[in-house]
Design a protein around this motif. Structure first.
Motif, PDB file in Angstrom:
ATOM      1  N   LEU A  13       0.823  -1.206   0.000  1.00 50.42           N
ATOM      2  CA  LEU A  13       0.000   0.000   0.000  1.00 50.42           C
ATOM      3  C   LEU A  13       0.858   1.258   0.000  1.00 50.42           C
ATOM      4  O   LEU A  13       0.355   2.367  -0.194  1.00 50.42           O
ATOM      5  N   SER A  14       2.131   1.090   0.279  1.00 52.67           N
ATOM      6  CA  SER A  14       3.138   2.126   0.052  1.00 52.67           C
ATOM      7  C   SER A  14       4.402   1.392  -0.391  1.00 52.67           C
ATOM      8  O   SER A  14       4.497   0.176  -0.236  1.00 52.67           O
ATOM      9  N   SER A  15       5.349   2.100  -0.980  1.00 52.42           N
ATOM     10  CA  SER A  15       6.524   1.414  -1.511  1.00 52.42           C
ATOM     11  C   SER A  15       7.294   0.711  -0.396  1.00 52.42           C
ATOM     12  O   SER A  15       7.322   1.151   0.747  1.00 52.42           O
ATOM     13  N   ILE A  16       7.906  -0.427  -0.745  1.00 53.57           N
ATOM     14  CA  ILE A  16       8.596  -1.269   0.234  1.00 53.57           C
ATOM     15  C   ILE A  16      10.078  -1.293  -0.076  1.00 53.57           C
ATOM     16  O   ILE A  16      10.491  -1.536  -1.209  1.00 53.57           O
ATOM     17  N   THR A  17      10.894  -1.061   0.943  1.00 53.20           N
ATOM     18  CA  THR A  17      12.343  -1.194   0.816  1.00 53.20           C
ATOM     19  C   THR A  17      12.828  -2.303   1.739  1.00 53.20           C
ATOM     20  O   THR A  17      12.349  -2.451   2.866  1.00 53.20           O
ATOM     21  N   HIS A  18      13.754  -3.088   1.232  1.00 52.45           N
ATOM     22  CA  HIS A  18      14.324  -4.201   2.004  1.00 52.45           C
ATOM     23  C   HIS A  18      15.792  -4.279   1.598  1.00 52.45           C
ATOM     24  O   HIS A  18      16.210  -5.152   0.859  1.00 52.45           O
ATOM     25  N   THR A 204      13.109   0.414  -4.336  1.00 53.90           N
ATOM     26  CA  THR A 204      11.901  -0.056  -3.656  1.00 53.90           C
ATOM     27  C   THR A 204      10.990  -0.821  -4.615  1.00 53.90           C
ATOM     28  O   THR A 204      11.075  -0.685  -5.836  1.00 53.90           O
ATOM     29  N   PHE A 205      10.111  -1.628  -4.015  1.00 52.31           N
ATOM     30  CA  PHE A 205       8.979  -2.178  -4.749  1.00 52.31           C
ATOM     31  C   PHE A 205       7.892  -1.098  -4.780  1.00 52.31           C
ATOM     32  O   PHE A 205       7.545  -0.540  -3.738  1.00 52.31           O
ATOM     33  N   PRO A 206       7.321  -0.787  -5.931  1.00 48.82           N
ATOM     34  CA  PRO A 206       6.313   0.275  -6.011  1.00 48.82           C
ATOM     35  C   PRO A 206       5.012  -0.080  -5.303  1.00 48.82           C
ATOM     36  O   PRO A 206       4.714  -1.253  -5.042  1.00 48.82           O
ATOM     37  N   ILE A 207       4.224   0.937  -5.029  1.00 46.90           N
ATOM     38  CA  ILE A 207       2.874   0.754  -4.499  1.00 46.90           C
ATOM     39  C   ILE A 207       2.087  -0.152  -5.446  1.00 46.90           C
ATOM     40  O   ILE A 207       2.148  -0.011  -6.666  1.00 46.90           O
ATOM     41  N   GLY A 208       1.357  -1.088  -4.870  1.00 50.49           N
ATOM     42  CA  GLY A 208       0.542  -1.993  -5.672  1.00 50.49           C
ATOM     43  C   GLY A 208       1.206  -3.314  -5.986  1.00 50.49           C
ATOM     44  O   GLY A 208       0.538  -4.239  -6.476  1.00 50.49           O
ATOM     45  N   THR A 209       2.505  -3.444  -5.711  1.00 51.79           N
ATOM     46  CA  THR A 209       3.178  -4.730  -5.941  1.00 51.79           C
ATOM     47  C   THR A 209       2.542  -5.811  -5.065  1.00 51.79           C
ATOM     48  O   THR A 209       2.284  -5.595  -3.881  1.00 51.79           O
ATOM     49  N   THR A 210       2.298  -6.971  -5.663  1.00 53.04           N
ATOM     50  CA  THR A 210       1.688  -8.078  -4.928  1.00 53.04           C
ATOM     51  C   THR A 210       2.696  -9.213  -4.772  1.00 53.04           C
ATOM     52  O   THR A 210       3.472  -9.497  -5.687  1.00 53.04           O
ATOM     53  N   PHE A 211       2.679  -9.848  -3.614  1.00 49.04           N
ATOM     54  CA  PHE A 211       3.616 -10.922  -3.270  1.00 49.04           C
ATOM     55  C   PHE A 211       2.843 -12.149  -2.794  1.00 49.04           C
ATOM     56  O   PHE A 211       1.746 -12.024  -2.256  1.00 49.04           O
ATOM     57  N   SER A 212       3.441 -13.323  -2.953  1.00 49.58           N
ATOM     58  CA  SER A 212       2.905 -14.550  -2.357  1.00 49.58           C
ATOM     59  C   SER A 212       3.765 -14.946  -1.165  1.00 49.58           C
ATOM     60  O   SER A 212       4.986 -14.752  -1.171  1.00 49.58           O
ATOM     61  N   THR A 213       3.127 -15.522  -0.150  1.00 53.99           N
ATOM     62  CA  THR A 213       3.876 -16.016   1.013  1.00 53.99           C
ATOM     63  C   THR A 213       3.064 -17.082   1.725  1.00 53.99           C
ATOM     64  O   THR A 213       1.908 -17.359   1.363  1.00 53.99           O
ATOM     65  N   TRP A 214       3.666 -17.697   2.734  1.00 57.57           N
ATOM     66  CA  TRP A 214       2.973 -18.696   3.547  1.00 57.57           C
ATOM     67  C   TRP A 214       3.525 -18.664   4.971  1.00 57.57           C
ATOM     68  O   TRP A 214       4.638 -18.215   5.218  1.00 57.57           O
ATOM     69  N   LEU A 215       2.706 -19.157   5.896  1.00 52.60           N
ATOM     70  CA  LEU A 215       3.082 -19.281   7.301  1.00 52.60           C
ATOM     71  C   LEU A 215       2.607 -20.649   7.776  1.00 52.60           C
ATOM     72  O   LEU A 215       1.548 -21.115   7.363  1.00 52.60           O
ATOM     73  N   ARG A 216       3.395 -21.275   8.648  1.00 53.45           N
ATOM     74  CA  ARG A 216       3.010 -22.603   9.130  1.00 53.45           C
ATOM     75  C   ARG A 216       3.250 -22.701  10.629  1.00 53.45           C
ATOM     76  O   ARG A 216       4.354 -22.437  11.103  1.00 53.45           O
ATOM     77  N   LEU A 217       2.209 -23.050  11.366  1.00 57.59           N
ATOM     78  CA  LEU A 217       2.293 -23.229  12.819  1.00 57.59           C
ATOM     79  C   LEU A 217       2.246 -24.732  13.097  1.00 57.59           C
ATOM     80  O   LEU A 217       1.227 -25.392  12.858  1.00 57.59           O
ATOM     81  N   ARG A 218       3.376 -25.279  13.550  1.00 52.42           N
ATOM     82  CA  ARG A 218       3.506 -26.728  13.703  1.00 52.42           C
ATOM     83  C   ARG A 218       3.086 -27.187  15.108  1.00 52.42           C
ATOM     84  O   ARG A 218       3.710 -26.842  16.090  1.00 52.42           O
ATOM     85  N   ARG A 219       2.015 -27.951  15.153  1.00 51.22           N
ATOM     86  CA  ARG A 219       1.507 -28.565  16.380  1.00 51.22           C
ATOM     87  C   ARG A 219       1.431 -27.573  17.547  1.00 51.22           C
ATOM     88  O   ARG A 219       2.010 -27.802  18.615  1.00 51.22           O
ATOM     89  N   PRO A 220       0.734 -26.452  17.370  1.00 48.92           N
ATOM     90  CA  PRO A 220       0.632 -25.463  18.444  1.00 48.92           C
ATOM     91  C   PRO A 220      -0.355 -25.909  19.524  1.00 48.92           C
ATOM     92  O   PRO A 220      -1.245 -26.733  19.282  1.00 48.92           O
ATOM     93  N   THR A 221      -0.200 -25.339  20.700  1.00 45.54           N
ATOM     94  CA  THR A 221      -1.208 -25.510  21.739  1.00 45.54           C
ATOM     95  C   THR A 221      -2.392 -24.610  21.396  1.00 45.54           C
ATOM     96  O   THR A 221      -2.307 -23.720  20.541  1.00 45.54           O
ATOM     97  N   ALA A 246       9.195   4.564   9.409  1.00 46.68           N
ATOM     98  CA  ALA A 246       8.872   5.847  10.033  1.00 46.68           C
ATOM     99  C   ALA A 246       8.595   6.950   9.021  1.00 46.68           C
ATOM    100  O   ALA A 246       7.991   7.969   9.373  1.00 46.68           O
ATOM    101  N   ILE A 247       9.021   6.778   7.775  1.00 44.22           N
ATOM    102  CA  ILE A 247       8.768   7.816   6.766  1.00 44.22           C
ATOM    103  C   ILE A 247       7.808   7.320   5.687  1.00 44.22           C
ATOM    104  O   ILE A 247       7.804   7.827   4.562  1.00 44.22           O
ATOM    105  N   GLY A 248       7.002   6.334   6.032  1.00 45.88           N
ATOM    106  CA  GLY A 248       5.907   5.967   5.155  1.00 45.88           C
ATOM    107  C   GLY A 248       6.089   4.746   4.299  1.00 45.88           C
ATOM    108  O   GLY A 248       5.141   4.313   3.623  1.00 45.88           O
ATOM    109  N   HIS A 249       7.258   4.134   4.305  1.00 48.83           N
ATOM    110  CA  HIS A 249       7.450   2.907   3.519  1.00 48.83           C
ATOM    111  C   HIS A 249       6.803   1.712   4.214  1.00 48.83           C
ATOM    112  O   HIS A 249       6.584   1.714   5.424  1.00 48.83           O
ATOM    113  N   GLY A 250       6.542   0.666   3.437  1.00 49.13           N
ATOM    114  CA  GLY A 250       6.227  -0.637   4.007  1.00 49.13           C
ATOM    115  C   GLY A 250       4.822  -0.884   4.480  1.00 49.13           C
ATOM    116  O   GLY A 250       4.560  -1.893   5.132  1.00 49.13           O
ATOM    117  N   GLN A 251       3.860  -0.012   4.171  1.00 52.55           N
ATOM    118  CA  GLN A 251       2.488  -0.302   4.564  1.00 52.55           C
ATOM    119  C   GLN A 251       1.933  -1.372   3.624  1.00 52.55           C
ATOM    120  O   GLN A 251       2.036  -1.251   2.400  1.00 52.55           O
TER     121      GLN A 251
END
Length: 287
Positions: A13-18, A204-221, A246-251
């Motif tokens: 939703l705003s440009s991303i820097t990494h 930076t990645f421009p506003i509107g860039t879409t990414f794929s990802t995944w998260l896995r919680l192994r045998r949680p309580t 702090a200056i608007g990146h990464g939303q």
């Protein structure tokens, strides 16, 4: 409970820097080799899973701090473990292990989910985090998204100026533009059309860039499941990723779906509040 996996997308939703590599006054995005469908290998800007994990960890620590109310009551070492993962160092006490370690993980869902280092030991967490892969042509066989934009066109250079003092400087007529080119091996190079020492650029990645990802919680309580579900809900409401927040990146906006649906009937806030005194004592074993 068995393993729960979240998959989906993150949208800028705003440009991303990494940033990973700095070339003079230019900070470039982190890149890694990707093998494309035709067998060629291309350097593609990809956000590490460690960055996403770190952002989720900080979100979790804030939720836990509000629920337990331990601000100012725990040691710096314990605070570092909860928020930043801690560090493995020698301890003058008996290393944390056995029943004490098991009870600490049982009491503090932040540690059960994210793990950390403290008390002379490494605490394993239940969470695995995938890399955050942009939807570009070179990653289509990985993400399953038939993207038109190439990795060579997917980023931009943002320019900033820095004023070191109150004196007036005349930079009239001095060009300060830059753009990216790529060598035959796919490595980015900056072509600078002139500039001055007060100006720097961030890729930076421009506003509107879409990414794929995944998260896995192994045998949680059940407690860890309810806690992490709230962490993701908070991240979806107010997601941040990468640097220069702090200056608007990464939303970002996160659209993640769980399989199977997590059981969130446990009120984790009430549980940790009930065991507040025991939690404060147990956290001191992280010194």
């Amino acid at each position: 409970m068995g393993t729960i996996t979240w998959t989906g997308t993150i949208t800028a939703l705003s440009s991303i820097t990494h940033g990973e590599e700095t070339r003079g006054t230019y900070t470039m995005l982190r890149r890694e080799l990707v093998t494309t469908a035709d067998g060629s290998r291309v350097l593609v800007p990809i956000i590490s899973g460690n960055t996403l994990r770190g952002r989720l960890r900080r979100t979790g620590e804030e939720l836990l701090r509000d629920a337990v109310g331990y601000a100012g009551e725990i040691s710096p070492a314990a605070a570092h473990t909860l928020r930043g993962g801690g560090s493995l160092a020698k301890t003058g006490r008996e290393p944390l292990s056995g029943a004490r370690l098991a009870r600490l993980r049982e009491l503090v869902p932040q540690l059960g989910v994210f793990g950390g280092a403290g008390g002379g030991t490494i605490i394993s967490g239940a969470l695995d985090v995938g890399k955050v892969i942009p939807h570009v042509a070179e990653t289509a066989r990985i993400t399953g998204v038939d993207a038109r934009v190439s990795a060579f066109e997917a980023t931009q250079l943002e320019a900033y100026t820095r004023q070191d003092d109150d004196r007036q400087h005349d930079f009239a007529g001095v060009a300060a533009t830059a753009h990216l080119t790529f060598s035959e091996d796919g490595k980015p190079a900056v072509v600078d059309a002139g500039g001055n020492q007060m100006r720097f650029h961030v890729e930076t990645f421009p506003i509107g860039t879409t990414f794929s990802t995944w998260l896995r919680l192994r045998r949680p309580t059940d407690l860890e499941t309810a806690f992490f579900t709230d962490v993701l809900a908070q991240f979806a409401r107010d997601g941040r990723l990468g640097g220069r927040i702090a200056i608007g990146h990464g939303q970002v906006r996160a659209d993640l779906h769980a399989d199977p649906a997590p059981d969130t009937t446990v009120d984790w806030r009430a549980v940790v509040a009930e065991h507040r005194d025991e939690i404060l004592v147990a956290l001191e074993s992280l010194v």
